[in-house]
Design an enzyme around this catalytic site. Structure first.
Site, PDB file in Angstrom:
ATOM      1  NE  ARG A 153      29.245  39.774  33.800  1.00  0.00           N
ATOM      2  CZ  ARG A 153      28.796  39.225  34.941  1.00  0.00           C
ATOM      3  NH1 ARG A 153      29.349  39.557  36.094  1.00  0.00           N
ATOM      4  NH2 ARG A 153      27.821  38.343  34.916  1.00  0.00           N
TER       5      ARG A 153
ATOM      6  CG  HIS B  67      33.719  36.991  38.437  1.00  0.00           C
ATOM      7  ND1 HIS B  67      33.455  37.393  37.151  1.00  0.00           N
ATOM      8  CD2 HIS B  67      32.520  37.015  39.071  1.00  0.00           C
ATOM      9  CE1 HIS B  67      32.161  37.636  37.015  1.00  0.00           C
ATOM     10  NE2 HIS B  67      31.573  37.403  38.180  1.00  0.00           N
TER      11      HIS B  67
ATOM     12  CD  GLU C 270      36.092  37.963  34.974  1.00  0.00           C
ATOM     13  OE1 GLU C 270      35.275  37.057  35.214  1.00  0.00           O
ATOM     14  OE2 GLU C 270      35.966  39.123  35.359  1.00  0.00           O
TER      15      GLU C 270
END
Ligand code: 8YV
Length: 320
Positions: free
Chosen positions: A240, A287, A269
């Site tokens: 993360r 991601h 993000e």
């Protein structure tokens, strides 16, 4: 009331997942696949018994307090649940599940790609050749850092961390790890346990983050911790963005304390970090740790398995 429970699928999941979901549930699918606001989530909660969200839908304490009592279960299509305020959802009596195990190998593959790409200057080399600017060769040209035989530090030796350690052993890496608790010898697979992050950092020529984002791990890699790594270390983050203080990472890249980084997740993000984007020694992906066809199907099916158990009156396998 319909015989089938109603289900909101908040993002465009795999075709196989949607097909199976439509067989067993009255599905409301977000065909457009856009992000949902807090107000969208709250409004949808009055129309369905269940939701399969991704990490892109935020069930904060504020949202949890406003959810309609009709919504009974949040069956996440993710292993990470930092987008869900679990105590607030528990207080509302809403069940929450995730999808562990099934994405470990796909995510570990991306960690390996990032580690190799960062160490061996993949972005710089690709950019040079692609732009038609490769006009020289020399033995001192684009020399990188060797992965084989190097010391690897893993923070968070859960399922993904262990999958990454297995792959790293194929590169003859000397694996060290920090985890809240020491693993059994079978799980550790010969990796050396460190009882503190600081102890681990001292030996991590390569560092890979695999722990969840929690209030305790937010900003885990800060200026002080980067300084503990051997000079010229390579850091990889597929967990993360919140785990890394990006300002501190930029300072460590500038000083050479960090030689290169591989990042699949960011503080912001979608989007990433435009300052990090200026560094050719930062290998970045958007991601996509779990983004393989096989794994996306497995994640969708695992979320549906959890829903099926819940609506059959059983305890879902991945109930949090
Ligand atoms: C997913 C992830 O892409 O599972 C997680 O926690 O970060 C990713 O693998 C995403 O969460 C899907 O919702």
């Amino acid at each position: 009331m319909s015989a089938k429970p109603s289900l909101w699928i908040s993002r465009k999941l795999s075709d196989a997942t949607i097909k199976r979901a439509r067989r067993d549930y009255e599905v409301i699918l977000n065909e457009a696949d856009g992000l949902s606001s807090d107000a969208d989530i709250v409004a949808m909660s009055a129309r369905v018994d269940a939701v399969i969200p991704c990490h892109s839908e935020h069930f904060s304490a504020d949202v949890a307090a406003r959810l309609d009592p009709r919504l009974k279960i949040i069956a996440n299509h993710s292993v990470g649940v930092d987008h869900c305020d679990l105590p607030a959802l528990a207080a509302r009596g809403i069940a929450v599940t995730n999808t562990p195990d099934v994405l470990s190998d796909a995510t570990a593959e991306i960690a390996m790609l990032l580690m190799l790409g960062a160490a061996r200057r993949a972005i710089e080399g690709d950019t040079l050749v692609r732009a038609g600017n490769w006009d020289v060769w020399s033995p001192s040209f684009m020399v990188g850092k060797q992965v084989t035989g190097a010391r690897l530090g893993i923070i968070g030796m859960g399922r993904v961390g262990q999958a990454f350690a297995r792959k790293a052993r194929g590169f003859d890496m000397e694996v060290h790890y920090y985890n809240r608790s020491e693993l059994s010898p079978e799980q550790a697979g010969g990796a050396t346990y460190h009882a503190s992050v600081e102890s681990l950092l001292h030996v991590a020529d390569f560092l890979s983050l695999h722990c969840p984002a929690t209030p305790e791990t937010t900003g885990l890699m800060n200026g002080g911790r980067f300084a503990l790594l051997p000079k010229g270390a390579v850091m990889v983050n597929t967990a993360r963005g919140a785990l890394v203080d990006e300002g501190a990472l930029i300072a460590a890249l500038e000083s050479g304390q960090i030689a290169a980084a591989g990042l699949d997740c960011f503080e912001t993000e979608p989007g990433g970090n435009p300052v990090l984007a200026q560094y050719q020694n930062v290998f970045m992906l958007p991601h996509i740790g779990s983004a393989t066809t096989q794994t996306r199907d497995a994640m969708g099916f695992r979320a549906l398995d959890n829903l099926d158990a819940f609506f059959a009156g059983q305890r879902p396998r991945d109930l949090l």
